[in-house]
Design an enzyme around this catalytic site. Structure first.
Site, PDB file in Angstrom:
ATOM      1  N   TYR A  55       0.847  -1.182   0.000  1.00  0.00           N
ATOM      2  CA  TYR A  55       0.000   0.000   0.000  1.00  0.00           C
ATOM      3  C   TYR A  55       0.889   1.241   0.000  1.00  0.00           C
ATOM      4  CZ  TYR A  55      -3.614  -3.274   1.708  1.00  0.00           C
ATOM      5  OH  TYR A  55      -4.471  -4.334   1.874  1.00  0.00           O
ATOM      6  N   HIS A 122       0.076 -12.044   1.238  1.00  0.00           N
ATOM      7  CA  HIS A 122      -0.970 -11.240   0.608  1.00  0.00           C
ATOM      8  C   HIS A 122      -1.663 -11.965  -0.547  1.00  0.00           C
ATOM      9  CE1 HIS A 122      -1.958  -6.689  -0.068  1.00  0.00           C
ATOM     10  NE2 HIS A 122      -3.025  -7.428  -0.114  1.00  0.00           N
ATOM     11  N   PRO A 202     -15.830  -5.345   3.328  1.00  0.00           N
ATOM     12  CA  PRO A 202     -17.154  -5.845   3.705  1.00  0.00           C
ATOM     13  C   PRO A 202     -18.281  -4.916   3.275  1.00  0.00           C
ATOM     14  CG  PRO A 202     -16.062  -4.883   5.603  1.00  0.00           C
ATOM     15  CD  PRO A 202     -15.041  -4.908   4.505  1.00  0.00           C
ATOM     16  N   LEU A 203     -17.924  -3.695   2.834  1.00  0.00           N
ATOM     17  CA  LEU A 203     -18.921  -2.744   2.333  1.00  0.00           C
ATOM     18  C   LEU A 203     -18.857  -2.617   0.812  1.00  0.00           C
ATOM     19  CD1 LEU A 203     -18.501  -0.023   5.099  1.00  0.00           C
ATOM     20  CD2 LEU A 203     -20.461  -1.539   4.759  1.00  0.00           C
ATOM     21  N   GLY A 204     -18.322  -3.663   0.156  1.00  0.00           N
ATOM     22  CA  GLY A 204     -18.267  -3.623  -1.305  1.00  0.00           C
ATOM     23  C   GLY A 204     -17.474  -2.437  -1.820  1.00  0.00           C
ATOM     24  N   GLY A 206     -17.131   0.318  -0.439  1.00  0.00           N
ATOM     25  CA  GLY A 206     -17.874   1.541  -0.152  1.00  0.00           C
ATOM     26  C   GLY A 206     -19.172   1.707  -0.906  1.00  0.00           C
TER      27      GLY A 206
END
Length: 324
Positions: A55, A122, A202-204, A206
């Protein structure tokens, strides 16, 4: 938040914090605000802080290191290695012993710590046996540089082979209302082996929050704009389901994102999602979702609003390294 959960033998808060977007992929960030988000997360009972050496590359680990420097004991620190960012812009995946050892030294330095609590591979490389990679990671545990081992986006057979070399504490994979492909084989295998589950996105990414109406909302430098699931007709079709989720959330007096995240939290006590954000407002909204109680009828209504089989488009432009 609710009582702590366990990933294998590692105890953490019921929800973690993904830090990737603080440095890149989702547009510009602000370091001081990101550090404030990490500090607020710890105040709210979030203990698992997740980053990776790719990142930035590297700058996200440095940011996290600065944020936790004076509160290291409050953090379950997780980072990942194995995706190599090439100078020309390409990427490769490595898991050979020499690379494992050089990667951990770089992460320890950037994070400003002498031990990593949870160290993930990863992605699973195609040209290195998983036994070699996990064997090298196990040496790091013996040497006290790493406490627990994890894999990310690994298939069921790879999990078994890795776990036979050294106990795997956690599997990090994309898991949300519209990314449910791990449920058929990978989740049961992880549970059979006692491996905890750490859903990322988990929120796609966003979109399940309902904050986006089109790809034009993503802004400069946002990799979602080039992602199959978030492009053109695919996004248009997928947003229709998000609208259904928003309507359901409004009936219950919560946000669509909270409903989507609570659904993930209800997958089991061995599940610790790591929603990412660089805004305190959204962090607090996410943390509140960990306390939402959903009945079986609620869960069924949520799944009916966003049926995974109806989602259009791959998760990544290139899925070749997923689920090995």
């Amino acid at each position: 938040m609710n009582a702590k959960r366990k990933l294998g033998e590692l105890e953490v808060g019921p929800q973690g914090l993904g830090c990737m977007g603080m440095s890149e992929f989702y547009g510009a960030g602000d370091e001081q605000e990101s550090i404030a988000v990490i500090h607020r997360a710890l105040e709210l009972g979030v203990t698992l802080i997740d980053t990776a050496d790719m990142y930035g590359p590297h700058v996200n680990e440095e940011l996290v290191g600065r944020a936790i420097a004076d509160r290291r004991d409050a953090v379950v620190l997780a980072t990942k290695f194995g995706i190599v960012r090439e100078p020309a812009g390409g990427r490769s995946i490595r898991g050979d012993r020499d690379y494992v050892r050089s990667a951990v030294e770089g992460s320890l330095r950037r994070l400003g710590t002498d031990v990593i609590d949870l160290y993930y591979l990863h992605r699973v490389p195609a040209d290195t046996p998983i036994e070699e990679t996990v064997g090298a990671m196990a040496e790091l545990v013996t040497e006290g540089k790493v406490r627990h081992l994890g894999l990310s986006e690994a298939g069921a057979e790879t999990l078994r082979r890795a776990h036979a070399v050294h106990p795997i504490t956690a599997l990090q994979s994309e898991w949300s209302l519209w990314s449910r492909d791990i449920e058929a084989e990978i989740v049961p295998t992880a549970r059979e082996l006692g491996i905890g589950l750490v859903p990322y996105s988990p929120l796609g990414r966003g979109v399940l929050t309902g904050r986006f109406a089109s790809s034009e909302d993503f802004g400069d430098g946002d990799f979602r704009a080039a992602n199959p699931r978030f492009s053109g007709a695919n996004l248009e079709a997928n947003l229709k389901m998000v609208a259904e989720l928003r309507a359901l959330a409004e009936e219950r007096g919560v946000t669509a994102g909270q409903l989507a995240l609570a659904w993930v939290q209800h997958r089991g006590q061995d599940v610790v999602p790591i929603p990412g954000t660089k805004r305190i407002k959204y962090l607090e909204e996410n943390v509140a979702a960990a306390s939402l109680e959903l009945s079986d009828a609620d869960l069924a209504a949520i799944e009916a609003a966003v049926p995974a089989s109806a989602v259009v488009g791959d998760r990544y432009p290139d899925m070749s390294s997923i689920g090995r």
